[in-house]
Every structure is written in C-alpha cells, then in structure tokens.
Design an enzyme around this catalytic site. Sequence first.
Site, PDB file in Angstrom:
ATOM      1  N   HIS A 136       0.818  -1.143  -0.048  1.00 41.79           N
ATOM      2  CA  HIS A 136       0.065   0.087   0.105  1.00 41.79           C
ATOM      3  C   HIS A 136       0.806   1.248  -0.127  1.00 41.79           C
ATOM      4  CE1 HIS A 136      -3.149  -2.842   0.835  1.00 41.79           C
ATOM      5  NE2 HIS A 136      -4.249  -1.922   1.039  1.00 41.79           N
TER       6      HIS A 136
ATOM      7  N   HIS B 173       0.427  -4.107   9.013  1.00 43.92           N
ATOM      8  CA  HIS B 173       1.831  -4.177   9.056  1.00 43.92           C
ATOM      9  C   HIS B 173       2.636  -3.906  10.376  1.00 43.92           C
ATOM     10  CE1 HIS B 173       2.538  -5.304   4.595  1.00 43.92           C
ATOM     11  NE2 HIS B 173       1.403  -4.451   4.535  1.00 43.92           N
TER      12      HIS B 173
ATOM     13  N   ASP C 227       7.680  -2.580   8.371  1.00 43.57           N
ATOM     14  CA  ASP C 227       7.219  -2.630   6.760  1.00 43.57           C
ATOM     15  C   ASP C 227       6.878  -1.151   6.295  1.00 43.57           C
ATOM     16  OD1 ASP C 227       7.354  -5.373   7.503  1.00 43.57           O
ATOM     17  OD2 ASP C 227       5.208  -5.309   7.899  1.00 43.57           O
TER      18      ASP C 227
END
Length: 326
Positions: free
Chosen positions: A181, A222, A226
């Site tokens: 994302h 996450h 990350d």
Amino acid sequence: MAIYLAREATKLWRKVTAETAVELQLLFEKWRLLLAGIVFQYIHGLAARGVHYLHRPGPLLQDLGFMALPELGQDKGYLSEILFTSIFITFVLWSFHPFIYHSKRFYTVLLWRRVLAFLVASQFLRIVTFYSTQLPGPNYHCREGSKLATLPPPNNVLEVLLINFPRGVLFGCGDLIFSSHMIFTLVFVRTYHKYGSKRLIKLFAWLMAIVQSLLIIASRKHYSVDVVVAWYTVNLVVFFIDKNLPEMPDRTSGSSLLPVSAKDKDDRTKEQLHKPEKDNKMKEELHKLLNGNTVDSTDWRQRGQMNGKHGEDMNHTLTDATPNGA
C-alpha cells in the site's frame, strides 16, 4: 443556455478526440513496456499468494508503533483501505486530466510508463525481501487460531495461478516487508509532486501519505518496519530511476506535438548536416544576382585570383621601367 451548453460540449468532444488520437499514437509505440508493467502486477500478486502458503502464525513481534498507536480493531480496519482507495482513484483520474483540461503538462501514456517502472522496481525488491524471511503476520486473520493464517496445499496449479482475487489479496499473510500500500501511495504522491501544478494539493498529498502510514500500523496490517522500509526504499527507487529516465516533454505551453521519435531525430540530424551546404548555395546564388552574372562561383573565385595576379605583375613592370630619378 442550450446553445451555450451545446457549443461547450462540442469543444470538449473535439478536445477529447484530439487528445485521444495523440495518446493512441504514443500507446502504439510504447505498448510493450506498458504491457510488461501491467503483467508484473499479476506476478507480484502471484508472489504474494505464494508466500501465504509458507506463512506460519506466531506471537506478535515487539513493535514501537504498536505501543505508540492505539489499536483500531477489526471493525475499523477499513479506514486505511478507504484512504488508500481514495488516493488510488484520485491519482488515476488526475493522470487522465489532459484529455479534458487545457492546462496539460504531460502525456498520460508516458506518465504511466514512468509510474509502472517505479512500481515494478519497488515490487521486485519487495518480493525478494518478504521471501527472504517470513514473519508472523500482525493482521487479525494472520494470527494464531485463524483459519486463514495458513493455506492448505493447493489441489492444482490453477488454484495458485488464479490467486483467488480479490479475496486472496485482501486476506493474504506473509508478504510483510515492505508495505505494498505504501509503494503505491508514495509512487503516486511523488509523481504528482513532480508533475502536478497545485502546491496546496502537493502538501495535502504528503499529509495523506503520513496518515496512511499511521492507519496501516494502527489497524495492525503491517509492522512499523514494513512502513519505515517502504518510505526510504520507494523514495530512493523513484529518485534513481527518474534520474536515469529521459525527461518527459513539458506541455505547459499548450503544444500538442508528440515527443520526437528515433526516426524523426535521424531525419532532423540529416537535415541539420545538410543545412550548411544549403546556406552556402543560397549565399552564392545571392552573390551572383547582386553582381549581375551567372558564372559558377568557383570560376568567379579563380578569375578574381588571376586578375589580382595580373595587376601585381603590371605594377612590378612599371616600377622596374621607371628611372630612379623620376
């Protein structure tokens, strides 16, 4: 009023058709690279699906972001997805604005060519990273006790190749470092920062990227690592790739001319090489007209040299024949 609307609609239609013709011509030239970028999106999804088979749930890792940000919970996990979808759709719509608005700065085909290059490079690094080490997923469906945390062995190849879209993407586990994302978000924000024209929207876009980062951690999709790794990796990837790619032509002046192709460059180079010869010929012809003769320029130069030589010989003869006392 109806006449005005009809006139504006006609102008808009002409604008869209003209821009479509230009973009289609570019698409026919660049379709291979665009297709390769789109195909890699499937490869990235396939890799994320594959690592889910390797995922093993376990205790959550100690995370500074989890300590600092309150957990949103499963019922509010959609907030980060809503923001990401808004960023995604907004960028896609903006990338096609040259089809409608006159204040165009880029070609849509060339813009997406760059965007896909950024995405592919970042996603390739992401695949290498999350296959290197599988971490226990922090998301709710990846924790111990969830039926989705571990996938059973596939019954056939098609079960893997079809990647169970979109459920397989939304409920994947194991593809953690680094956040996909954030790859899309940062690539879109950096692209608008360079080619967008509204300063306020640029600042707002960076603010949305920060909010997106916090929501991803707060929704436990996450780990903080990350998101942190995505921030510096994607920015470095975009910086180095953008530096080595040829710059897109700026269309701010309203010019709809296509970028120069290799063939056009060769033709222009040949024309520039022959241009001095053409200029010399034009000067010679002009000289003939001004002097009232049609004799070849080479002959004219030779005769001029000969006349000068005869004049010098006559002067020397007269000088020698004159007495010193004269």
